[in-house]
Design an enzyme around this catalytic site. Structure first.
Site, mmCIF file in Angstrom:
data_model
loop_
_atom_site.group_PDB
_atom_site.id
_atom_site.type_symbol
_atom_site.label_atom_id
_atom_site.label_comp_id
_atom_site.label_asym_id
_atom_site.label_seq_id
_atom_site.Cartn_x
_atom_site.Cartn_y
_atom_site.Cartn_z
ATOM 1 N N TRP A 223 -21.364 9.558 -48.730
ATOM 2 C CA TRP A 223 -21.343 8.640 -49.870
ATOM 3 C C TRP A 223 -22.756 8.449 -50.423
ATOM 4 O O TRP A 223 -23.006 8.574 -51.625
ATOM 5 C CB TRP A 223 -20.741 7.303 -49.431
ATOM 6 C CG TRP A 223 -20.636 6.254 -50.508
ATOM 7 C CD1 TRP A 223 -20.792 6.418 -51.864
ATOM 8 C CD2 TRP A 223 -20.310 4.871 -50.318
ATOM 9 N NE1 TRP A 223 -20.598 5.222 -52.527
ATOM 10 C CE2 TRP A 223 -20.300 4.257 -51.596
ATOM 11 C CE3 TRP A 223 -20.042 4.078 -49.203
ATOM 12 C CZ2 TRP A 223 -20.027 2.890 -51.783
ATOM 13 C CZ3 TRP A 223 -19.763 2.728 -49.382
ATOM 14 C CH2 TRP A 223 -19.759 2.141 -50.658
ATOM 15 N N ASP B 232 -17.792 14.028 -44.424
ATOM 16 C CA ASP B 232 -16.834 13.254 -45.209
ATOM 17 C C ASP B 232 -17.431 12.924 -46.566
ATOM 18 O O ASP B 232 -18.477 12.290 -46.658
ATOM 19 C CB ASP B 232 -16.471 11.965 -44.470
ATOM 20 C CG ASP B 232 -15.530 11.098 -45.275
ATOM 21 O OD1 ASP B 232 -14.317 11.384 -45.276
ATOM 22 O OD2 ASP B 232 -15.999 10.141 -45.930
ATOM 23 N N TYR C 3 -18.002 10.062 -55.345
ATOM 24 C CA TYR C 3 -19.370 9.851 -54.882
ATOM 25 C C TYR C 3 -20.315 10.597 -55.828
ATOM 26 O O TYR C 3 -20.484 11.818 -55.733
ATOM 27 C CB TYR C 3 -19.568 10.347 -53.452
ATOM 28 C CG TYR C 3 -18.776 9.594 -52.399
ATOM 29 C CD1 TYR C 3 -18.158 8.374 -52.678
ATOM 30 C CD2 TYR C 3 -18.639 10.108 -51.108
ATOM 31 C CE1 TYR C 3 -17.443 7.702 -51.696
ATOM 32 C CE2 TYR C 3 -17.930 9.439 -50.130
ATOM 33 C CZ TYR C 3 -17.326 8.235 -50.426
ATOM 34 O OH TYR C 3 -16.608 7.563 -49.456
ATOM 35 N N GLN D 11 -8.929 6.732 -41.945
ATOM 36 C CA GLN D 11 -10.328 6.316 -42.008
ATOM 37 C C GLN D 11 -10.357 4.827 -42.300
ATOM 38 O O GLN D 11 -9.702 4.352 -43.229
ATOM 39 C CB GLN D 11 -11.050 7.095 -43.111
ATOM 40 C CG GLN D 11 -12.538 6.805 -43.172
ATOM 41 C CD GLN D 11 -13.274 7.661 -44.175
ATOM 42 O OE1 GLN D 11 -14.242 7.204 -44.774
ATOM 43 N NE2 GLN D 11 -12.839 8.907 -44.370
ATOM 44 N N LEU E 165 -22.499 1.386 -39.807
ATOM 45 C CA LEU E 165 -23.725 0.585 -39.702
ATOM 46 C C LEU E 165 -23.712 -0.582 -40.682
ATOM 47 O O LEU E 165 -24.761 -1.143 -40.996
ATOM 48 C CB LEU E 165 -24.949 1.476 -39.930
ATOM 49 C CG LEU E 165 -25.093 2.639 -38.948
ATOM 50 C CD1 LEU E 165 -26.334 3.469 -39.264
ATOM 51 C CD2 LEU E 165 -25.140 2.139 -37.499
ATOM 52 N N ARG F 104 -25.055 -2.587 -52.618
ATOM 53 C CA ARG F 104 -25.515 -3.776 -51.893
ATOM 54 C C ARG F 104 -26.147 -4.784 -52.832
ATOM 55 O O ARG F 104 -26.394 -5.933 -52.447
ATOM 56 C CB ARG F 104 -26.486 -3.357 -50.794
ATOM 57 C CG ARG F 104 -25.825 -2.517 -49.701
ATOM 58 C CD ARG F 104 -26.805 -1.952 -48.714
ATOM 59 N NE ARG F 104 -27.692 -0.962 -49.326
ATOM 60 C CZ ARG F 104 -28.623 -0.289 -48.660
ATOM 61 N NH1 ARG F 104 -28.780 -0.519 -47.354
ATOM 62 N NH2 ARG F 104 -29.380 0.599 -49.276
ATOM 63 N N ALA G 165 -26.656 9.607 -44.057
ATOM 64 C CA ALA G 165 -28.060 9.965 -43.829
ATOM 65 C C ALA G 165 -28.607 10.529 -45.129
ATOM 66 O O ALA G 165 -27.979 11.390 -45.745
ATOM 67 C CB ALA G 165 -28.195 10.985 -42.706
#
Length: 327
Positions: free
Chosen positions: A21, A51, A56, A172, A203, A224, A285
């Protein structure tokens, strides 16, 4: 790296995958060169499940993943998703014409003749009660456009309904130190149904890295920043639905429990892998260092019972009242 069987697919996959993502968008600025390097590093270290999704970066992530996989000789399983391109995002939109078009676009983005696995992308709850939708997915498998299919869900109840369909190979779901509910029933029932479980948002949108502070800021195009209260999509996708201040306080407690030799994100990933019903955790990552840190969690020593109980106590005290009944 040891492997686990991904449900009905029979594939042997790494317990740490690569969530793509962040390399597509909605996480602030992205550097494609760093994304390529991160993907290659993960594969170098034995990660063999990636994934992604068509939304995305509007296909950007799929194209990056497709290019990297073409450059590798290893068997790498690529999972994508379909459905969130719908606008409005309604149950009625999950029809044959739309799903077929989404899959064909992803085939082009990935540059493949068949997609390893496609997941319905957090559809409205009503979709799980429409057998015809799953019939369309069965047909796409029969047509050779995809090898298997699964679902990505928001709520445990949706997952429990989805695994009733015989063609569903994977579920998922958000599962992490801030989201314990899947462990109560879903993981065991998924195992019984031979359905693989992919733990996403492992996370908690970076909260469980331990690097965020009260002073942390996020770019305008980072979820976020723009989805704290569910303005763009389900609130549970951002920080697992936990308010920012509470998350920071809980992280400080978890840091005290982190075993020597592990970073906090590795501790968080190892906690997920302690649950037998989980096949693979899929952290993101955006550079090789993050990919290396994530992959190392697969080889960490198991957590002892006292540590697992202590993590549960932090959840019960600080997080459970806020999120447990919601998802």
């Amino acid at each position: 790296m040891q492997h686990r069987t991904l449900g009905k697919t029979g594939w042997q996959v790494s317990p740490i995958g690569f969530g793509a993502w962040a390399i597509g968008g909605s996480w602030g600025s992205v550097d494609d060169d760093q994304s390529f390097a991160a993907l290659h590093k993960a594969i170098d270290l034995g990660v063999n499940l990636i994934d992604t999704a068509d939304v995305y970066g509007d296909g950007r992530s799929e194209r990056l993943v497709g290019q990297v996989v073409k450059e590798r000789s290893e068997q790498v399983y690529v999972l994508s998703k379909a459905g969130r391109r719908l606008d409005p995002h309604t149950a009625e939109g999950y029809n044959r014409a739309n799903l077929t078009a989404f899959v064909e676009r992803s085939l082009t983005n990935l540059g493949v003749e068949a997609i390893d696995l496609v997941q319905l992308h957090c559809p409205p709850t009503d979709v799980y009660y429409q057998p015809e939708v799953f019939g369309v997915m069965d047909d796409l498998v029969a047509q050779g456009k995809l090898r298997h299919y699964g679902v990505s869900v928001e709520r445990v109840e949706e997952a429990l309904k989805a695994i009733e369909y015989p063609g569903v190979a994977t579920v998922q779901i958000i599962f992490n130190m801030f989201r314990h509910r899947p462990a109560e029933r879903l993981l065991a029932l998924a195992q019984e149904a031979n359905v693989g479980v992919l733990a996403r948002v492992p996370l908690a949108s970076g909260m469980l890295t331990g690097k965020l502070t009260k002073q942390s800021t996020f770019e305008a195009d980072d979820h976020r920043s723009f989805n704290r209260h569910g303005e763009a999509f389900d609130r549970g996708e951002t920080f697992s639905g936990v308010d920012y201040e509470t998350g920071l306080e809980a992280v400080e407690e978890l840091k005290k429990l982190c075993p020597a030799g592990l970073s906090l994100p590795q501790f968080a990933l190892r906690w997920i892998l302690m649950h037998d019903g989980v096949t693979c955790a899929i952290p993101g990552a955006r550079n090789p260092s993050q990919a290396e840190q994530n992959a190392a969690a697969a080889g960490a020593e198991p957590l002892d019972a006292a540590t697992m109980s202590a993590v549960r106590a932090v959840y019960d005290e600080r997080i459970r009242p806020l999120v447990h009944a919601c998802w």
